[in-house]
Design a protein around this motif. Sequence first.
Motif, short mmCIF file in Angstrom:
data_model
loop_
_atom_site.label_atom_id
_atom_site.label_comp_id
_atom_site.label_asym_id
_atom_site.label_seq_id
_atom_site.Cartn_x
_atom_site.Cartn_y
_atom_site.Cartn_z
N HIS A 1 22.15 8.87 43.95
CA HIS A 1 21.19 8.94 43.17
C HIS A 1 21.13 8.03 41.67
O HIS A 1 20.15 7.81 41.03
N VAL A 2 22.20 8.11 41.14
CA VAL A 2 22.82 7.67 39.88
C VAL A 2 23.92 6.71 40.10
O VAL A 2 25.00 7.33 40.50
N ASP A 3 24.19 5.34 39.82
CA ASP A 3 25.35 4.64 39.89
C ASP A 3 26.39 5.41 39.01
O ASP A 3 26.33 5.76 37.92
N PRO A 4 27.44 5.36 39.54
CA PRO A 4 28.69 6.15 38.88
C PRO A 4 29.07 5.22 37.30
O PRO A 4 29.68 5.96 36.64
N SER A 5 28.68 4.07 37.27
CA SER A 5 29.05 3.34 36.10
C SER A 5 28.13 3.90 34.97
O SER A 5 28.56 3.66 33.83
N LEU A 6 26.87 4.75 35.22
CA LEU A 6 26.29 5.56 34.07
C LEU A 6 26.88 6.70 33.87
O LEU A 6 26.28 7.33 32.78
N PHE A 7 27.95 7.23 34.53
CA PHE A 7 28.16 8.74 34.21
C PHE A 7 28.61 8.97 32.95
O PHE A 7 28.31 9.65 32.33
N ARG B 1 34.60 16.17 40.63
CA ARG B 1 35.47 15.13 41.07
C ARG B 1 34.89 13.48 40.64
O ARG B 1 35.56 12.55 40.09
N GLY B 2 33.60 13.52 41.05
CA GLY B 2 32.99 12.23 40.80
C GLY B 2 32.77 11.78 39.20
O GLY B 2 33.08 10.45 38.82
N VAL B 3 32.35 12.45 38.35
CA VAL B 3 32.17 12.12 37.06
C VAL B 3 33.61 11.96 36.35
O VAL B 3 33.82 11.26 35.46
N ALA B 4 34.49 12.91 36.69
CA ALA B 4 36.08 12.87 36.11
C ALA B 4 36.54 11.26 36.70
O ALA B 4 37.08 10.51 35.71
#
Length: 384
Positions: free
Chosen positions: A256-262, A324-327
């Motif tokens: 839904h949102v690229d992890p580089s934006l977290f 886990r993903g945002v960390a």
Amino acid sequence: MSLLIREARVITGEPVEIARGWVHLADGVVREAGAGDPPPSVVSAVTDVVDAQEMAGAGALVTPGLVDIHTHGGGGSAFEDPDAAAAVDRILGVHAAHGVTRLVASLVSAAPIDLEQTIGALSAAARPGLLGIHLEGPCLDIDHRGAHDPRALRDPVRLDVDRLTAAGRLVQITIAPELPGALDLIRSFAAAGVRVAVGHTGADAATTREAIAAGATLLTHAFNAMPPLHHRAPGPVGVALADEAMTLELIADGTHVDPSLFAPLFRAAPGRIALVSDAMAAAGVGDGAFRLGGLDVTVADGVARLSGTDTIAGSTLTLDRAVRGVAAAGVPLAQAVAAATRVPARAVGRDQLGLLEKGCRADAVVWTRGLEPVAVWRDGIRLF
């Protein structure tokens, strides 16, 4: 029951972190939490002791129970299923295995009479882990409807606030504020104590600001089903980032949102990012054919899409994987945990959830160093 969890890294959810600490749960609430060894008065009062490192290994972590305020289903079930009690039990169980102790049941767009009936059925099937119902629609922009059936969309003037709020425990609704009559509808729901989210919308910045002034406090799955952030047209995302009154939902599944934006998103709105799953029936099941409302969904490689299209249809995400993903993307762990506990709880007005502080509900999760949940308690009762 009186429980002591000790020998753990403790994140209370504020976010406050204790490098080595303990938590005392009793009578359904948090009695106390502290650093180092628990005092003799606590040790003598408990009936059960859990050594977190013995349970989860070196680096064991204790956090509040996770709170998911945008969940459509899991375990093969959806909240619209005819047997509401069975669906609630199955969905709560699937998400509890991933650290979620409280969730809001999200319903996709449908005819108002059908929504009333489903709200009533879910409210009658009340469980301690079910906080209430979120209507994701039906007052959505047809051009940003995502996986909502266009036949189910309605103009705001056709929605009866009194009937919907009387049907059961309605806690949240998503509305596209640019629709005729939407701002009045936002005011009415806000006055009734329902949290209003801006979402599935083509609104510009000015209209988004009007929605916030009318009472909106949430942005449904930021970036998705809305205009993109643009330097001359900030749209809903830009306005929500700039307004301290707004909480922004984030589906951190990497699709839904690229992890580089977290990490930039967390830095832009500290304490206002709420991790949500937007999970549909396939969560906890796997790939295959499913339904979302009245539409067919195909799940392949863990991604749900409307059958025969590229349109994303919810997710198969669970909230532990979001943490886990945002960390992993560089968000400090205490902030990641707060985004799945304290922030969403506060967004729906549940201030006694999402914290391991005296007087808060005794919801807790023990995790491994790798952020895998191994034990979950709700109201001090072991679930998983």
